[in-house]
Design a protein around this motif. Structure first.
Motif, PDB file in Angstrom:
ATOM      1  N   SER A 106       0.856  -1.187   0.000  1.00 29.52           N
ATOM      2  CA  SER A 106       0.000   0.000   0.000  1.00 29.52           C
ATOM      3  C   SER A 106       0.891   1.235   0.000  1.00 29.52           C
ATOM      4  CB  SER A 106      -0.908  -0.001   1.234  1.00 29.52           C
ATOM      5  OG  SER A 106      -1.663   1.189   1.283  1.00 29.52           O
ATOM      6  N   MET A 107       0.688   2.106  -0.989  1.00 29.29           N
ATOM      7  CA  MET A 107       1.562   3.265  -1.129  1.00 29.29           C
ATOM      8  C   MET A 107       0.733   4.520  -1.401  1.00 29.29           C
ATOM      9  SD  MET A 107       4.687   1.662  -3.406  1.00 29.29           S
ATOM     10  CE  MET A 107       3.646   1.344  -4.831  1.00 29.29           C
ATOM     11  N   ASP A 108       1.290   5.670  -1.044  1.00 27.73           N
ATOM     12  CA  ASP A 108       0.675   6.944  -1.390  1.00 27.73           C
ATOM     13  C   ASP A 108       1.229   7.470  -2.702  1.00 27.73           C
ATOM     14  OD1 ASP A 108      -0.952   7.025   0.810  1.00 27.73           O
ATOM     15  OD2 ASP A 108       0.440   8.173   2.033  1.00 27.73           O
ATOM     16  N   LYS A 109       2.480   7.125  -2.988  1.00 23.09           N
ATOM     17  CA  LYS A 109       3.115   7.570  -4.223  1.00 23.09           C
ATOM     18  C   LYS A 109       3.797   6.364  -4.871  1.00 23.09           C
ATOM     19  CE  LYS A 109       3.768  12.332  -2.687  1.00 23.09           C
ATOM     20  NZ  LYS A 109       4.723  13.445  -2.459  1.00 23.09           N
ATOM     21  N   GLY A 110       4.469   6.609  -5.986  1.00 24.39           N
ATOM     22  CA  GLY A 110       5.113   5.500  -6.682  1.00 24.39           C
ATOM     23  C   GLY A 110       4.128   4.586  -7.357  1.00 24.39           C
ATOM     24  N   LEU A 111       2.944   5.122  -7.686  1.00 22.58           N
ATOM     25  CA  LEU A 111       1.888   4.317  -8.284  1.00 22.58           C
ATOM     26  C   LEU A 111       1.673   4.629  -9.766  1.00 22.58           C
ATOM     27  CD1 LEU A 111      -0.650   4.584  -5.332  1.00 22.58           C
ATOM     28  CD2 LEU A 111       0.442   2.480  -6.112  1.00 22.58           C
ATOM     29  N   THR A 112       2.565   5.389 -10.354  1.00 21.43           N
ATOM     30  CA  THR A 112       2.433   5.683 -11.775  1.00 21.43           C
ATOM     31  C   THR A 112       2.697   4.419 -12.583  1.00 21.43           C
ATOM     32  OG1 THR A 112       4.762   6.307 -11.965  1.00 21.43           O
ATOM     33  CG2 THR A 112       3.186   8.067 -11.454  1.00 21.43           C
ATOM     34  N   VAL A 113       2.234   4.427 -13.824  1.00 24.64           N
ATOM     35  CA  VAL A 113       2.451   3.281 -14.703  1.00 24.64           C
ATOM     36  C   VAL A 113       3.936   2.976 -14.821  1.00 24.64           C
ATOM     37  CG1 VAL A 113       2.377   2.604 -17.140  1.00 24.64           C
ATOM     38  CG2 VAL A 113       0.318   3.473 -16.034  1.00 24.64           C
ATOM     39  N   GLN A 114       4.747   4.019 -14.992  1.00 23.44           N
ATOM     40  CA  GLN A 114       6.173   3.797 -15.185  1.00 23.44           C
ATOM     41  C   GLN A 114       6.853   3.257 -13.921  1.00 23.44           C
ATOM     42  OE1 GLN A 114       4.319   6.453 -15.855  1.00 23.44           O
ATOM     43  NE2 GLN A 114       5.415   8.404 -15.603  1.00 23.44           N
ATOM     44  N   VAL A 226     -10.918   1.973   0.025  1.00 18.34           N
ATOM     45  CA  VAL A 226     -11.263   3.130  -0.799  1.00 18.34           C
ATOM     46  C   VAL A 226     -10.119   4.143  -0.875  1.00 18.34           C
ATOM     47  CG1 VAL A 226     -12.368   4.437   1.067  1.00 18.34           C
ATOM     48  CG2 VAL A 226     -13.091   4.801  -1.310  1.00 18.34           C
ATOM     49  N   LYS A 227      -9.405   4.348   0.229  1.00 18.71           N
ATOM     50  CA  LYS A 227      -8.293   5.301   0.216  1.00 18.71           C
ATOM     51  C   LYS A 227      -7.166   4.803  -0.690  1.00 18.71           C
ATOM     52  CE  LYS A 227      -4.963   7.752   3.132  1.00 18.71           C
ATOM     53  NZ  LYS A 227      -4.433   7.948   4.506  1.00 18.71           N
ATOM     54  N   ASN A 228      -6.834   3.531  -0.557  1.00 18.95           N
ATOM     55  CA  ASN A 228      -5.773   2.971  -1.402  1.00 18.95           C
ATOM     56  C   ASN A 228      -6.132   3.040  -2.881  1.00 18.95           C
ATOM     57  OD1 ASN A 228      -4.265   2.353   0.854  1.00 18.95           O
ATOM     58  ND2 ASN A 228      -4.823   0.180   0.884  1.00 18.95           N
ATOM     59  N   LEU A 229      -7.385   2.704  -3.197  1.00 14.49           N
ATOM     60  CA  LEU A 229      -7.815   2.713  -4.588  1.00 14.49           C
ATOM     61  C   LEU A 229      -7.854   4.130  -5.159  1.00 14.49           C
ATOM     62  CD1 LEU A 229     -10.621   0.018  -4.368  1.00 14.49           C
ATOM     63  CD2 LEU A 229      -8.456  -0.192  -5.609  1.00 14.49           C
ATOM     64  N   SER A 230      -8.226   5.103  -4.332  1.00 15.68           N
ATOM     65  CA  SER A 230      -8.243   6.489  -4.811  1.00 15.68           C
ATOM     66  C   SER A 230      -6.835   6.949  -5.163  1.00 15.68           C
ATOM     67  CB  SER A 230      -8.862   7.413  -3.759  1.00 15.68           C
ATOM     68  OG  SER A 230      -8.013   7.556  -2.627  1.00 15.68           O
ATOM     69  N   LYS A 231      -5.830   6.505  -4.394  1.00 18.09           N
ATOM     70  CA  LYS A 231      -4.436   6.842  -4.696  1.00 18.09           C
ATOM     71  C   LYS A 231      -3.981   6.155  -5.987  1.00 18.09           C
ATOM     72  CE  LYS A 231      -3.420   9.581  -1.290  1.00 18.09           C
ATOM     73  NZ  LYS A 231      -3.087  11.016  -1.548  1.00 18.09           N
ATOM     74  N   ALA A 232      -4.451   4.925  -6.174  1.00 21.16           N
ATOM     75  CA  ALA A 232      -4.107   4.201  -7.396  1.00 21.16           C
ATOM     76  C   ALA A 232      -4.648   4.930  -8.626  1.00 21.16           C
ATOM     77  CB  ALA A 232      -4.660   2.781  -7.339  1.00 21.16           C
ATOM     78  N   LEU A 233      -5.846   5.508  -8.510  1.00 22.19           N
ATOM     79  CA  LEU A 233      -6.418   6.271  -9.614  1.00 22.19           C
ATOM     80  C   LEU A 233      -5.690   7.592  -9.805  1.00 22.19           C
ATOM     81  CD1 LEU A 233      -8.543   6.785 -11.782  1.00 22.19           C
ATOM     82  CD2 LEU A 233     -10.073   7.643  -9.990  1.00 22.19           C
ATOM     83  N   GLU A 234      -5.409   8.284  -8.709  1.00 19.97           N
ATOM     84  CA  GLU A 234      -4.763   9.598  -8.785  1.00 19.97           C
ATOM     85  C   GLU A 234      -3.389   9.515  -9.457  1.00 19.97           C
ATOM     86  OE1 GLU A 234      -3.130  13.159  -5.803  1.00 19.97           O
ATOM     87  OE2 GLU A 234      -4.309  11.485  -4.996  1.00 19.97           O
TER      88      GLU A 234
END
Length: 360
Positions: A106-114, A226-234
């Motif tokens: 579970s992360m707040d950042k580092g979730l970009t495709v790259q 929901v919080k984790n998934l919202s970060k994944a979308l953001e």
């Protein structure tokens, strides 16, 4: 979090092919299980046909001489294929992406495709999976495209389902990023249940919503955070992903891709054809408009008839044949230093052989 399906029984001297699956936004590794179990259940010959032709007549009435000879010819051809290429079995590995499903990451950042692609590149290297076929849907498909185009040594072939190569225009990309950031905030405010109801009300998912498998899919989605998934979308939005359209045009000759789309998902049918066109332009340019050897095998499209944006869930059986044929034909040809000539459109797993000449 990984799910692995291995062949039910090991067939002597069969060669093992490895397939890696990446789900889309809101999903998890369980989305692929029906397809994975089916792929792992049987050993198949190089042609992708699961069963040999019948050795006896399947008709009640007596066969004609011509029918007998045709049946014998088919059996001989099948046996020769087995002798030449041996049997193949599939090991399937499905990965839950960060912040999704039962993933422990579970992360707040580092979730970009790259960023996800680079992390997966480390995984494929450490586990000797760098020659596997990578199969991704939607967001997972964009990760697969990124790895295939910008990290080609980390993976073998790419199968991208209902996926795009990103947004070329910078302003449109920024606009999409802002829209998805707003959606991510709304997601937290309304809660997961209400968000899912709204999300699957989109026209894009109407065929999935009407599918018999949808209640089970929705039940799994409700297990998410929901919080984790919202970060994944953001952070995983296509608005933060670099455009890969030029990468398609400059893809190396070793790059092999199959785009799978539902016939009723008109937008993504068009995008798949555009991506194929980009790759073909690069091939034609590199060959200076001479006949392009194996351009058909290098990039293919499979259309799942009657399906929408999620064909791997709506009707997994309709795309299994396409995945098998692509992996066995293109993957094996790549090992041999050549690419089999296969039709551009592989419909429901049935391949047609032919050649194309570049227009002068």
């Amino acid at each position: 979090h990984l799910l692995v399906t291995t062949p039910n029984t090991t067939v002597q001297n069969a060669k093992l092919r490895k397939l890696i699956f990446l789900h889309g936004f809101l999903g998890d590794n369980r989305d692929w299980l029906p397809l994975m179990h089916s792929l792992s259940s049987k050993a198949v010959p190089p042609s992708g046909d699961e069963d040999p032709p019948p050795t006896v007549s399947s008709k009640d009435e007596e066969e004609t001489y011509e029918e007998i000879q045709e049946r014998k010819r088919r059996w001989k051809e099948w046996a020769e294929n087995i002798k030449k290429g041996g049997l193949f079995q599939f090991e399937c590995i499905s990965i839950s992406l960060p912040n999704h499903g039962r993933s422990t990451i579970s992360m707040d950042k580092g979730l970009t495709v790259q960023a996800i692609a680079k992390a997966l590149g480390i995984l494929t290297k450490d586990r000797s999976l760098d020659e596997s076929t990578l199969i991704g849907y939607s967001m997972g498909g964009r990760v697969a495209l990124y790895m295939g185009l910008r990290m080609p040594h980390s993976i073998g072939q790419v199968v991208a389902i209902s996926t795009s190569a990103g947004i070329e225009n910078r302003q449109q990309r920024d606009d999409r990023r802002l829209r998805d950031e707003i959606t991510a905030r709304d997601m937290c405010e309304m809660g997961l249940q209400k968000f899912l109801n709204k999300w699957y009300d989109q026209p894009l998912f109407q065929r999935l919503k009407a599918n018999k498998n949808f209640p089970q899919v929705l039940s799994r989605r409700l297990e998410g955070n929901v919080k984790n998934l919202s970060k994944a979308l953001e952070y995983g939005t296509v608005g933060r992903m670099p455009s890969l359209w030029d990468d398609l045009r400059h893809a190396s000759d070793d790059c092999r891709m199959l785009f799978i789309v539902g016939s009723e998902d008109r937008k993504y049918v068009g995008l798949a054809r555009d991506m194929r066109r980009k790759m073909r332009q690069g091939s034609l340019k590199s060959k200076k408009n001479k006949e392009v050897d194996a351009v058909d095998g290098r990039v293919q499209i499979a259309v799942s008839q009657g399906q929408g944006h999620s064909p791997h869930i709506e009707a997994p059986d309709t795309i299994i044949g396409s995945i098998k044929n692509f992996d066995l034909i293109v993957g094996r040809a790549e090992k041999n230093g050549s690419v089999s000539r296969v039709s551009n459109d592989v419909r429901n797993g049935k391949k047609q052989r032919g050649t194309k000449k570049a227009k002068k």
